[in-house]
Design a protein around this motif. Structure first.
Motif, PDB file in Angstrom:
ATOM      1  N   MET A  40       0.976  -1.154   0.003  1.00  0.00           N
ATOM      2  CA  MET A  40       0.041   0.082  -0.042  1.00  0.00           C
ATOM      3  C   MET A  40       0.719   1.289   0.093  1.00  0.00           C
ATOM      4  O   MET A  40       1.743   1.383   0.824  1.00  0.00           O
ATOM      5  CB  MET A  40      -0.982  -0.042   1.117  1.00  0.00           C
ATOM      6  N   ASP A  41       0.389   2.213  -0.903  1.00  0.00           N
ATOM      7  CA  ASP A  41       1.293   3.536  -0.938  1.00  0.00           C
ATOM      8  C   ASP A  41       0.775   4.201   0.266  1.00  0.00           C
ATOM      9  O   ASP A  41      -0.073   4.535   0.434  1.00  0.00           O
ATOM     10  CB  ASP A  41       0.494   4.254  -2.160  1.00  0.00           C
ATOM     11  N   VAL A  42       2.051   4.815   1.035  1.00  0.00           N
ATOM     12  CA  VAL A  42       1.726   5.590   2.239  1.00  0.00           C
ATOM     13  C   VAL A  42       1.986   7.022   1.908  1.00  0.00           C
ATOM     14  O   VAL A  42       2.017   7.807   2.774  1.00  0.00           O
ATOM     15  CB  VAL A  42       2.379   5.083   3.362  1.00  0.00           C
ATOM     16  N   GLY A  43       2.859   7.523   1.005  1.00  0.00           N
ATOM     17  CA  GLY A  43       3.240   8.545   0.646  1.00  0.00           C
ATOM     18  C   GLY A  43       4.619   8.862  -0.232  1.00  0.00           C
ATOM     19  O   GLY A  43       5.025   7.579  -0.653  1.00  0.00           O
ATOM     20  N   ARG A  78       8.493  10.233   9.366  1.00  0.00           N
ATOM     21  CA  ARG A  78       7.033  10.678   9.527  1.00  0.00           C
ATOM     22  C   ARG A  78       6.099   9.481  10.197  1.00  0.00           C
ATOM     23  O   ARG A  78       6.624   8.086   9.849  1.00  0.00           O
ATOM     24  CB  ARG A  78       6.586  10.949   7.734  1.00  0.00           C
ATOM     25  N   VAL A  79       5.028   9.955  10.390  1.00  0.00           N
ATOM     26  CA  VAL A  79       4.141   8.712  10.829  1.00  0.00           C
ATOM     27  C   VAL A  79       2.990   8.263  10.151  1.00  0.00           C
ATOM     28  O   VAL A  79       2.583   9.160   9.341  1.00  0.00           O
ATOM     29  CB  VAL A  79       3.497   9.373  12.331  1.00  0.00           C
ATOM     30  N   VAL A  80       2.668   6.978  10.116  1.00  0.00           N
ATOM     31  CA  VAL A  80       1.580   6.556   9.401  1.00  0.00           C
ATOM     32  C   VAL A  80       0.698   6.024  10.256  1.00  0.00           C
ATOM     33  O   VAL A  80       1.129   4.992  10.938  1.00  0.00           O
ATOM     34  CB  VAL A  80       2.031   5.375   8.235  1.00  0.00           C
ATOM     35  N   GLN A  81      -0.539   6.536  10.390  1.00  0.00           N
ATOM     36  CA  GLN A  81      -1.712   5.863  11.238  1.00  0.00           C
ATOM     37  C   GLN A  81      -2.365   4.714  10.751  1.00  0.00           C
ATOM     38  O   GLN A  81      -2.525   4.516   9.550  1.00  0.00           O
ATOM     39  CB  GLN A  81      -2.704   7.122  11.487  1.00  0.00           C
ATOM     40  N   VAL A 134       7.992   6.001   9.689  1.00  0.00           N
ATOM     41  CA  VAL A 134       8.776   5.696   8.448  1.00  0.00           C
ATOM     42  C   VAL A 134      10.024   6.708   8.727  1.00  0.00           C
ATOM     43  O   VAL A 134       9.797   8.001   8.821  1.00  0.00           O
ATOM     44  CB  VAL A 134       8.164   6.161   7.035  1.00  0.00           C
ATOM     45  N   ILE A 181       6.465   5.366  -1.380  1.00  0.00           N
ATOM     46  CA  ILE A 181       6.942   4.501  -0.419  1.00  0.00           C
ATOM     47  C   ILE A 181       5.749   3.495  -0.247  1.00  0.00           C
ATOM     48  O   ILE A 181       4.429   4.051  -0.151  1.00  0.00           O
ATOM     49  CB  ILE A 181       6.917   5.120   0.811  1.00  0.00           C
ATOM     50  N   LEU A 215       0.485  -3.394   7.696  1.00  0.00           N
ATOM     51  CA  LEU A 215       0.024  -2.106   7.916  1.00  0.00           C
ATOM     52  C   LEU A 215      -1.295  -2.217   8.573  1.00  0.00           C
ATOM     53  O   LEU A 215      -2.088  -1.437   9.303  1.00  0.00           O
ATOM     54  CB  LEU A 215       0.021  -1.477   6.569  1.00  0.00           C
TER      55      LEU A 215
END
Ligand code: SRM
Ligand SMILES: Cc1cc2nc3c(=O)[nH]c(=O)nc-3n(C[C@H](O)[C@H](O)[C@H](O)COP(=O)(O)OP(=O)(O)OC[C@H]3O[C@@H](n4cnc5c(N)ncnc54)[C@H](O)[C@@H]3O)c2cc1C
Ligand code: SF4
Ligand code: FES
Lengths: 110, 816
Positions: A5-8, A19-22, A30, A98, A105
């Motif tokens: 999955m694309d997170v940024g 950076r944070v991925v919720q 990350v 990314i 996830l």
């Protein structure tokens, strides 16, 4: 749901920063090292749950902001005399994006 | 009958494919080429020597007219293909020329990337890609004037050096903090920046272009921070983008570039692609070596070898600026499973780093001496086991028992006029000369004769280094505790060297002082950041990445990862408007705890990180600024009510506290600093257990210092007594500045005072009014840039990414 999955974007994460991925199972941090390498770990220090995303990144390690444990970004293992492991999340780069492993996830519990 | 091969793009990749085909199968194809440039194929990478005047166009031609003729090639110069018809197997150029093909090769290279800022299309803004660009630059350079190059990568630096050689006044603007950060680590980037400046090219890092200025022609550039730089020409060299437009329009699979498989075919088996326009296994290349490897495979496939396959390339970078030697290849990161071998020859400005994983080289950075680049690169590509060679590897291929590194090299490299002892103004040359002239051999003698290290003593280690240098083996220096595992120098030595060698950035310190790691650790980086900030208040840019979290986000982290927010309450005084604003903020953001602190102000605890900027904006609106409750800096100035209300009060203690706090807030110090002002010796503000405390008495002000009430309870010591308020403030400021300059990072004021001694401090701050004044002035200068409310900056959007999650998948789940 696809496997990754694309997170940024790669550029969204500052070098020597994170950076944070919720995510449902808790935040994922990350990180980007000085050399541009990216890593993802569960944002929980194995010591007492400190948010690793807030620590100082150096080499391929991060120092936890709460009590200064040093955690390897590559393995999630605490370094030196301390013992414990922060859960590592599989990460892939596709072009400028990314991607994180969807299974990790979306997992509910870390 | 030969088959028809049509080639789009007459650049380096195309040229190499054709050479390879003619080698393998000279008569297999009848070749037609379309090139948008009105000329034959030339060596693009040699444009920089053409720009600098070291070569001419004729010198860099790869294929001249005779070559095309000899191979029966139809060369369409200056004809750009605008359409590919894959059903009819035919291409069409802008001028209507068409050509049919059996096999098509796309080799359209890259397009220079143009930063989309206002003014980017003004005349005088040029890119750097082909001979026309070089001619445009040369014409402009003939008129002289100023050039600004945007982009501190390979292309930008080569353009800058070329324009400088043509007599222009050149400035390079680079977005990141060191040059060529993609290919170099910060140490090598620092050396490169220094070399550029040595040849008269100004380099500005962390420079973000906001606008290109000018009405009918470029006149300058404005940066994000408002700085305006005049310019007659602006060169955009920020990067390239694979030129895949044509391929995309014709329905071939594209992503960043034209997607090819290992056989170099696009999604249409009759269409090949090669060069910079290609994306292979997710990678696009920007150097020629990979193109040559691709070209071999294309030619083999075209010649009928269907097994030929391209597996991707490992690349190495060299900069072609005469006199600058630089080489980098592979992955030069630090990791728990990699080991670094670093060699820094401080005196000769050499930096070499080889990164090993499982005894195999995975990365190399060489600066200043690159003769072994190819050797290392080869060992890396072969994945050769280095365990036997390891000890001498860094010395290169021709190692023949080279000398061990000299630990005093950094001191040896200092010029004679470098100041070693700041208190007494003694420079290195003087110490060396006195030692030689007088035949001194002990520290006590050197102190007696030169005064060096005879005052505060922070330069003792350095004086010993100078002695070791002058006396050689005859001197044995007492080892001090190094700052951290990255260096052998202790805190004081590092600080004195920052001053003596005028080091103004973290990479500069690490290179010049021979750091053993490439980017430091969580111990040394915050300390260096503070020392540099303190030493060069007017030029040094604070490095947020070298700050502990609280100082980076201007709030205190709590055990659950939320934050606390403490606004300033000057001298402990507040009013209904501020209290109302605090109450509103607490309700608006559901802040769970509101507590009165031990420092006479209000703490909002449990604020979510994402809410911080909004909370601060609201507090700013009500006129409140950060209380720096998180800072190694001035925290609170506690006061009592004093003579305005209290029946025992002798002076306006509240007013004095507010004055001190308003003058000193925002300053960074080695550790936190807390102050207190009590209106009489009953001491209700607890001034005698603070870093600095004032006890007001009828005849004036007693200034106390070096107290604490934390882990150790320390009553203060009396520094002096003064009659006037102004004098009181001057002494306190001078005292704090002395502590800022001498205190070791994280060393609280009382520990510094114990180390340096009350008398030494009093001698400077109280007894010598000139020195006191000078300290006061240095503090004032540093406050000019320090007194900015960090909350306001953040609320206005600075580093906004710190506070926003990059992505949120918890909502996605709820929707499922
Ligand atoms: C909020 C407060 C307690 C309270 O609820 O009253 C407090 C809270 C903390 N103190 Fe304190 N100290 C507070 C007044 C004090 C005082 C009393 C004073 O300032 O008059 C002291 C004793 C005086 C002194 O500093 O010598 C005090 C001695 C400490 C120490 C020990 C320092 C030492 O050198 O021994 C630490 C630890 C440190 O700084 O490394 C500390 C550290 C902390 C930290 C920052 C712990 C941390 O690193 O997270 C706490 C932060 C909580 C937060 O997020 O706000 N706090 N702390 C007080 C904030 C004052 C303010 O308005 O800024
Ligand atoms: C100043 C400079 C210095 C460099 N230095 C180095 C170096 O030191 N080392 C290194 O390895 N690399 C260097 N490079 C990069 C190197 O030059 C490129 O990697 C290489 O030239 C790419 O080859 P290519 O054939 O893919 O593209 P190009 O050489 O750019 O050729 C593409 C050609 O296709 C033409 N074209 C595009 N679209 C069309 C169309 N629709 N119809 C017809 N023609 C078209 C273009 O006009 C161009 O002539 C440098 C580049 C520059 C600009
Ligand atoms: S006394 Fe201890 S627990 Fe209480 S605020 Fe200070 S540091 Fe935290
Ligand atoms: S929670 Fe990370 S070190 Fe304690």
């Amino acid at each position: 749901m696809s496997e990754w999955m694309d997170v940024g974007a790669v550029d969204d994460v500052p070098a020597l920063g994170s950076r944070v991925v919720q995510a449902p199972g808790g935040n994922i941090a990350v990180f980007k090292a000085a050399d541009g390498t990216l890593f993802a770990l569960r944002d929980r220090c194995p010591h007492r749950g400190g948010p690793l995303s807030q620590g100082i990144v150096h080499g391929h390690s991060v120092t936890c902001p709460l009590h200064n444990w040093v955690i390897s970004l590559e393995s999630g293992e605490a370094q030196g005399a301390d013992q414990g492991c922060a859960h590592k999340i599989p990460l892939r780069i596709n072009g400028a994006r990314i991607l994180l492993a969807a299974s990790a996830l979306m997992a509910r519990a870390a | 009958m030969p088959k028809k091969l049509v080639v789009i793009g007459n650049g380096m990749a195309a040229g190499r494919v054709l050479e390879e085909i003619f080698d393998r199968a000279p008569d297999l194809y009848e070749v037609t080429i379309f090139g948008a440039e009105p000329r034959v194929n030339y060596n693009r990478i040699m444009l920089s020597p053409v720009l600098s005047g070291e070569k001419g166009y004729e010198d860099i031609i790869i294929h001249d007219d005779a070559w095309y003729e000899a191979h029966g090639i139809t060369l369409n110069r200056g004809k750009q293909i605008v359409q590919i018809d894959r059903d009819a197997k035919c291409v069409r150029a802008a001028d209507g020329t068409t050509a049919d093909y059996d096999q098509l090769l796309i080799a359209t290279g890259s397009l220079p990337f143009i930063v989309p800022v206002p003014g980017a299309s003004l005349p005088g803004v040029v890119t750097y890609r082909d001979l026309d660009d070089v001619n445009t630059m040369l014409a402009a350079a003939r008129r002289g004037g100023r050039a600004i190059v945007i982009g501190g990568g390979l292309l930008g630096l080569e353009a800058a050096a070329g324009l400088k050689a043509q007599g222009m006044d050149v400035t390079v603007l680079h977005l990141m903090s060191t040059l060529m950060e993609r290919q170099l680590d910060p140490s090598a980037g620092y050396l490169l920046g220094r070399a550029m400046e040595e040849r008269g090219i100004a380099v500005r890092c962390n420079a973000n272009t906001r606008t290109i200025l000018g009405e009918t022609h470029v006149t300058g550039v404005m940066l994000d921070d408002g700085t305006e730089l005049p310019a007659d020409m602006v060169v955009m060299a920020v990067g390239i983008r694979p030129n895949a437009v044509l391929a995309k329009e014709t329905g071939l699979e594209t992503n960043r570039g034209v997607i090819v498989g290992d056989d170099m075919r696009t999604s249409d088996p009759n269409v090949f692609a090669v060069g910079e326009c290609v994306e292979h296994r997710g990678t696009c290349y920007g150097l020629v070596a990979p193109l040559y490897e691709m070209a071999k495979v294309v030619a083999a496939q075209l010649a009928g070898d269907l097994t030929a396959a391209y597996a991707g390339s490992v690349t190495a970078t060299r900069l072609k600026v005469t006199g600058i030697d630089l080489f980098s290849a592979g992955d030069f990161s630090e990791a728990s499973d990699t080991q670094d071998i670093v060699l820094r020859d401080v005196a000769r400005g050499i930096y070499k780093r080889v990164v090993l994983r499982n005894d195999r080289i995975v990365g190399v950075v060489l600066y200043g001496e690159t003769a072994d680049g190819a050797w290392f690169f080869d060992l890396m590509r072969q994945e050769t086991d280095m365990s036997d060679l390891r000890d001498t590897l860094i010395f290169g291929q021709s190692y023949g028992g080279g000398a061990a590194l000299d630990p005093v090299a950094s001191v040896a490299a200092l010029p004679d006029n470098a100041e070693i002892c700041g208190c007494n103004g003694v420079c290195k040359g003087k110490i060396v000369q006195t030692i030689n002239d007088k035949g001194l051999s002990t520290l006590a003698d050197v102190r007696a004769h030169t005064k060096a290290s005879a005052s505060c003593g922070t330069c003792t280690g350095l004086v010993e280094q100078v002695m070791a240098l002058a006396l050689g083996d005859k001197f044995s220096r007492v080892a001090t505790d190094p700052m951290c595992g990255c260096t052998d120098f202790d805190h004081d030595e590092v600080r004195r060297l920052i001053r003596a060698a005028k080091l103004t950035s973290i990479p500069a310190v690490m290179q010049e002082l021979g750091w053993k790691t490439s980017c430091g650790c969580a111990k040394c980086r915050p300390a260096l950041n503070y020392y540099l900030l303190c030493e060069w208040p007017e030029e040094y840019e604070d490095d947020g990445r070298s700050r502990y979290i609280n100082e980076r986000v201007h709030a205190n982290i709590q055990k659950d990862g939320t934050y606390s927010v403490v606004p300033r309450m000057w001298g402990g005084l507040t009013n209904p408007r501020e209290l109302r604003a605090i109450a509103d903020v607490a309700e608006r953001y559901n802040i769970p705890t509101v507590k009165v602190t031990g420092g006479q102000r209000i703490d909002l605890l449990g604020v979510r990180k994402e809410d911080l900027p909004a909370v601060w904006a609201d507090l700013n609106q009500a006129g409140m600024v950060s209380g720096h409750a998180y800072a190694k800096g001035l925290r609170t100035v506690k006061t009592c009510v004093g003579k305005e209300w209290c029946r025992f009060g002798t002076q306006d203690s509240t007013g004095l506290g507010i004055k001190i706090e308003k003058f000193m807030w925002g300053s960074w110090t080695p550790a936190k600093v807390k102050m207190g002002v009590s209106g009489c010796p009953r001491n209700c503000a607890e001034a005698t257990c603070k870093d600095v405390g004032v006890i007001c008495v009828d005849s004036g002000f007693e200034i106390h210092f070096a107290g604490a009430a934390g882990l150790h309870i320390k009553g203060t010591q009396l520094l002096c007594k003064v009659a006037e308020e102004d004098e009181c403030i001057e002494v306190i400021v001078a005292l704090t500045q002395l502590y800022r300059e001498q205190g070791r990072y994280l060393e609280r004021m009382y520990k510094w005072a114990d180390r340096v001694g009350l008398d030494a401090i009093r001698a400077i701050v109280v007894d010598e009014s000139e020195k006191r004044r000078a300290l006061f002035e240095r503090f004032e200068i540093s406050q000019r840039r320090a007194q900015v409310d960090p909350w306001a900056e953040r609320a206005a959007g600075r580093d906004a990414h710190e506070f926003n999650p990059m992505a949120n998948f918890t909502l996605a789940e709820a929707a499922e």
